[in-house]
Every structure is written in C-alpha cells, then in structure tokens.
Design an enzyme around this catalytic site. Sequence first.
Site, PDB file in Angstrom:
ATOM      1  N   HIS A 182       8.963  -5.529   0.242  1.00 29.84           N
ATOM      2  CA  HIS A 182      10.012  -4.922  -0.584  1.00 29.84           C
ATOM      3  C   HIS A 182      11.395  -5.387  -0.116  1.00 29.84           C
ATOM      4  O   HIS A 182      11.671  -5.421   1.086  1.00 29.84           O
ATOM      5  CB  HIS A 182       9.969  -3.401  -0.458  1.00 29.84           C
ATOM      6  CG  HIS A 182       8.862  -2.726  -1.222  1.00 29.84           C
ATOM      7  ND1 HIS A 182       7.878  -3.406  -1.891  1.00 29.84           N
ATOM      8  CD2 HIS A 182       8.604  -1.410  -1.437  1.00 29.84           C
ATOM      9  CE1 HIS A 182       7.058  -2.528  -2.470  1.00 29.84           C
ATOM     10  NE2 HIS A 182       7.479  -1.315  -2.213  1.00 29.84           N
TER      11      HIS A 182
ATOM     12  N   ARG B 277     -10.606   1.801   4.397  1.00 32.65           N
ATOM     13  CA  ARG B 277     -11.010   0.511   3.826  1.00 32.65           C
ATOM     14  C   ARG B 277     -10.001  -0.008   2.800  1.00 32.65           C
ATOM     15  O   ARG B 277     -10.034  -1.159   2.429  1.00 32.65           O
ATOM     16  CB  ARG B 277     -12.365   0.649   3.139  1.00 32.65           C
ATOM     17  CG  ARG B 277     -13.478   0.064   3.961  1.00 32.65           C
ATOM     18  CD  ARG B 277     -14.737   0.024   3.139  1.00 32.65           C
ATOM     19  NE  ARG B 277     -15.309   1.356   3.068  1.00 32.65           N
ATOM     20  CZ  ARG B 277     -16.527   1.636   3.507  1.00 32.65           C
ATOM     21  NH1 ARG B 277     -17.287   0.715   4.032  1.00 32.65           N
ATOM     22  NH2 ARG B 277     -16.994   2.855   3.419  1.00 32.65           N
TER      23      ARG B 277
ATOM     24  N   ARG C  31      10.379  -3.005 -10.030  1.00 35.05           N
ATOM     25  CA  ARG C  31       9.173  -3.740  -9.608  1.00 35.05           C
ATOM     26  C   ARG C  31       9.360  -5.220  -9.968  1.00 35.05           C
ATOM     27  O   ARG C  31       9.739  -5.527 -11.096  1.00 35.05           O
ATOM     28  CB  ARG C  31       7.942  -3.183 -10.341  1.00 35.05           C
ATOM     29  CG  ARG C  31       6.620  -3.790  -9.894  1.00 35.05           C
ATOM     30  CD  ARG C  31       6.107  -3.220  -8.605  1.00 35.05           C
ATOM     31  NE  ARG C  31       5.803  -1.806  -8.719  1.00 35.05           N
ATOM     32  CZ  ARG C  31       5.777  -0.979  -7.676  1.00 35.05           C
ATOM     33  NH1 ARG C  31       6.005  -1.422  -6.455  1.00 35.05           N
ATOM     34  NH2 ARG C  31       5.517   0.304  -7.848  1.00 35.05           N
TER      35      ARG C  31
ATOM     36  N   GLN D 158      10.860  -4.244  -5.615  1.00 32.33           N
ATOM     37  CA  GLN D 158       9.625  -3.790  -4.968  1.00 32.33           C
ATOM     38  C   GLN D 158       8.413  -4.624  -5.382  1.00 32.33           C
ATOM     39  O   GLN D 158       8.197  -4.890  -6.566  1.00 32.33           O
ATOM     40  CB  GLN D 158       9.407  -2.296  -5.273  1.00 32.33           C
ATOM     41  CG  GLN D 158      10.524  -1.455  -4.674  1.00 32.33           C
ATOM     42  CD  GLN D 158      10.385   0.043  -4.889  1.00 32.33           C
ATOM     43  OE1 GLN D 158      11.345   0.695  -5.237  1.00 32.33           O
ATOM     44  NE2 GLN D 158       9.214   0.617  -4.661  1.00 32.33           N
TER      45      GLN D 158
ATOM     46  N   CYS E  59       7.939   4.016   0.987  1.00 33.02           N
ATOM     47  CA  CYS E  59       8.146   2.692   1.611  1.00 33.02           C
ATOM     48  C   CYS E  59       9.596   2.239   1.617  1.00 33.02           C
ATOM     49  O   CYS E  59      10.112   1.778   2.637  1.00 33.02           O
ATOM     50  CB  CYS E  59       7.269   1.654   0.939  1.00 33.02           C
ATOM     51  SG  CYS E  59       7.283   1.774  -0.852  1.00 33.02           S
TER      52      CYS E  59
HETATM   53  N1  HSE Z   1       6.090   4.006  -4.248  1.00 31.20           N
HETATM   54  C1  HSE Z   1       6.187   2.729  -3.601  1.00 31.20           C
HETATM   55  C2  HSE Z   1       6.083   1.621  -4.607  1.00 31.20           C
HETATM   56  C3  HSE Z   1       5.124   2.578  -2.564  1.00 31.20           C
HETATM   57  O1  HSE Z   1       5.651   1.898  -5.730  1.00 31.20           O
HETATM   58  O2  HSE Z   1       6.413   0.498  -4.300  1.00 31.20           O
HETATM   59  C4  HSE Z   1       5.604   2.862  -1.186  1.00 31.20           C
HETATM   60  O3  HSE Z   1       5.632   4.237  -0.863  1.00 31.20           O
END
Ligand code: HSE
Length: 370
Positions: free
Chosen positions: A277, A10, A270, A164, A137
């Site tokens: 990504h 889910r 990030r 990311q 990822c």
């Molecule tokens: N560790 C990755 C992230 C997620 O934080 O973007 C994908 O495995």
Amino acid sequence: MKNVGFIGWRGMVGSILIQRMLKKKDFDNINAIFFTTSQYGKSTSNFNIKNKHKKLENAYDFKKLFELDIIITCQGSKYTDKVYFKLRKIGWNGYWIDASSNLRTLNDSVIVLDPINLKYIQQKLNMGVKTFVGGNCTVSLMLMALGGLFKNNLIDWLYVSTYQAASGAGAKFMKELILQIQYISKNIPNLAYNSSYNILDIEQKISKQMYSSSFPKNYFHIPLINNLIPWIDKKMNNNGQTKEEWKGQFETNKILNTNKIIPIDGVCVRIATLRSHSQSFTIKLNKNLSIDNLTQIINSHNKWVKIIPNNFDDTINFLTPAFVSGKLDIVVGRIKKINIDKNCFSIFSVGDQLLWGASEPLRRMLKLLI
Ligand code: HSE
C-alpha cells in the site's frame, strides 16, 4: 509453555504470520495447536513446526478452545463474530489476538502496533485487558511511517490519499487482478510489438475487452487493470466517507490513546498493484520545521523507516510497492513543504500491507505475551 491456538493460519495473512514466526523461532517457546474450520482430524505432519500438536482441531470446538491460553486468529470477522462473544460468555479468560476489524471498536480492546503504543499495550495488560486487535493496514503503515511526528505531538491535522493494493481486499481479489492481466494479454496478443498498429487503436481494443461479458470481474465488479477504484469498504452514514476512510481518524486516535482527537481524513483508492500500500500525506504541523529537522524526526523514530531522498532515481527505484513488497521496510520520501502553508508538508510512503499492515503487529503481540 503457553497453549496457543492458531486459527486461519492457511490464509494470506495467517501464512505470512507463520513464516515470520518460523524465521524468528517464535514456535520454540509455545505449545502450538492448529485449528481448522473444515479439515479437523487431519494430521499436521506435513509442516515443520516444533512443539505442535499432531492433529488439526475443530475451530468451533468450544471445549478445545477453552483450554487455550492464547488464541490468534486470521480467519476473518465472521469467525470472530461466531466464536469470540460466546467463548467470553462461557467464561474463557485467555488472550485473544485478532487480525480482523470487528473487535477494534470494543471499549475493552486494544489496537496493537507496539513500535507506536507499547506503553499503552503494557498499561492495558496490567489492567487485565485480554483482547488485542491488529489495526487497519493503512493506519498501521501510516503510523509506522510518521511515528516520529505523532510521538512529538507535532500534527495539527492530516489528510491522506491512499493507493491500496489488491492484497488488502484478499487473496481472491489478488487472483482476479492476475486473471484480468492475463485476459488482456491473451486477447490482445503482441499488438504492441506490431509497428503497424496505432497505439490509440490498441488502447481502444483493450478498453473494449475490459467491458466484454467474459472479463473476470466477480470480486471487483469492474476491471481494476488499466483502472482504479476510489472506493474501499461500505459507506458510512456521516459526511460521505467510506468505512476505510473513517478508520483513519478513529483507529489512529485509539492506538495513540489521544486526549484530544487529531483530525484525519482522506480518500482511499484501490489500484492495480498486487501487494503493498502507498499513501500520500498532507500534514499540517503546529510548528514551522525545516525539511531536515522533520526528516530527522521521522527517521529516528523506528528502525524500519527508510528515508528516500527526494530525487528522481531514488524515488522511482525505492519509493514503490514493487520495491517494498516482502520487506519490513517502511519507505518515506517526496518530503517537501507545500506552497499553500509554511507549516504544511507533503510526504509519500509505502509499506507491505501483509507485513506491518497485517501480520507483524500480531506476531509481536503474541511475543509480548509469551
Ligand atoms: N481494508 C484494507 C484494504 C485492508 O482493503 O486494503 C487492510 O486492513
């Protein structure tokens, strides 16, 4: 038909896995049993899957788990830690397919990405390996993008800067990014439309809002909107890498089953994107290839790679997270030789973190088993 237990179906990765399985009619050939950590006993009649059991089972019921031929879990590392080792200890010998990262470092696990390592997966299956884990990822997306270069043993070393999306951190983080966007737009209403406001005044107001005590930042700890975070996951006790950066070399070499380690490093960042990504690679090749030659090698590796010509229009329209999200395409562009070394190239690539970056390799592994 094989009894396949689904755990964590889910959540974000799990529900995309189910969507893809429905689309590809993968449920037609299995006996699907859905597990839950909280709502067992409830009916599954509200979703439309063939050959499924009528009732949700308890994901901690070892007797029920023991009856399964295959378990596929997107529930996360905590669940895996609680269940996997105990289940193996009591003699369960089924196939375990896992989206979380903890089992990737086991000696007898295989990190799965079949367009890259199908032969290795098959070899390990024949040897009796029963534990298969999806890769990180960025690693999976990088290998899908640059598979041709790895396959032809062309890479001396690789350095990557990642961009990311919030999805990689999880659903709560995605929601928080949306709340942050809302917070700014609610508290700075229509200023950009008002020509009497100076843009620097608006910027100052936004910066102030970002640090107000009511700003939503429970998960990111800071505002991601109008910002970025050059740190993902915990610190490693080595040369200042984060764990996300460490995974680049470890997982790539494990997936490729290399004899000689290909050195990989980078900085993982990030950014305020919701789903896909992006990565910027600097690659040292062991040969002086032309751009055309290199492009052809990358393009011919797999059908998901889409080469984006190195021009402004194509780049801004197609080499972006906004374009790629929800698609299996791995877009690869900005291919150029860099001034520093004739064997060095830079390449930019984007892929959907939730598809090739998470659920799709697991779905394909399940398909291999059934
Ligand atoms: N560790 C990755 C992230 C997620 O934080 O973007 C994908 O495995």
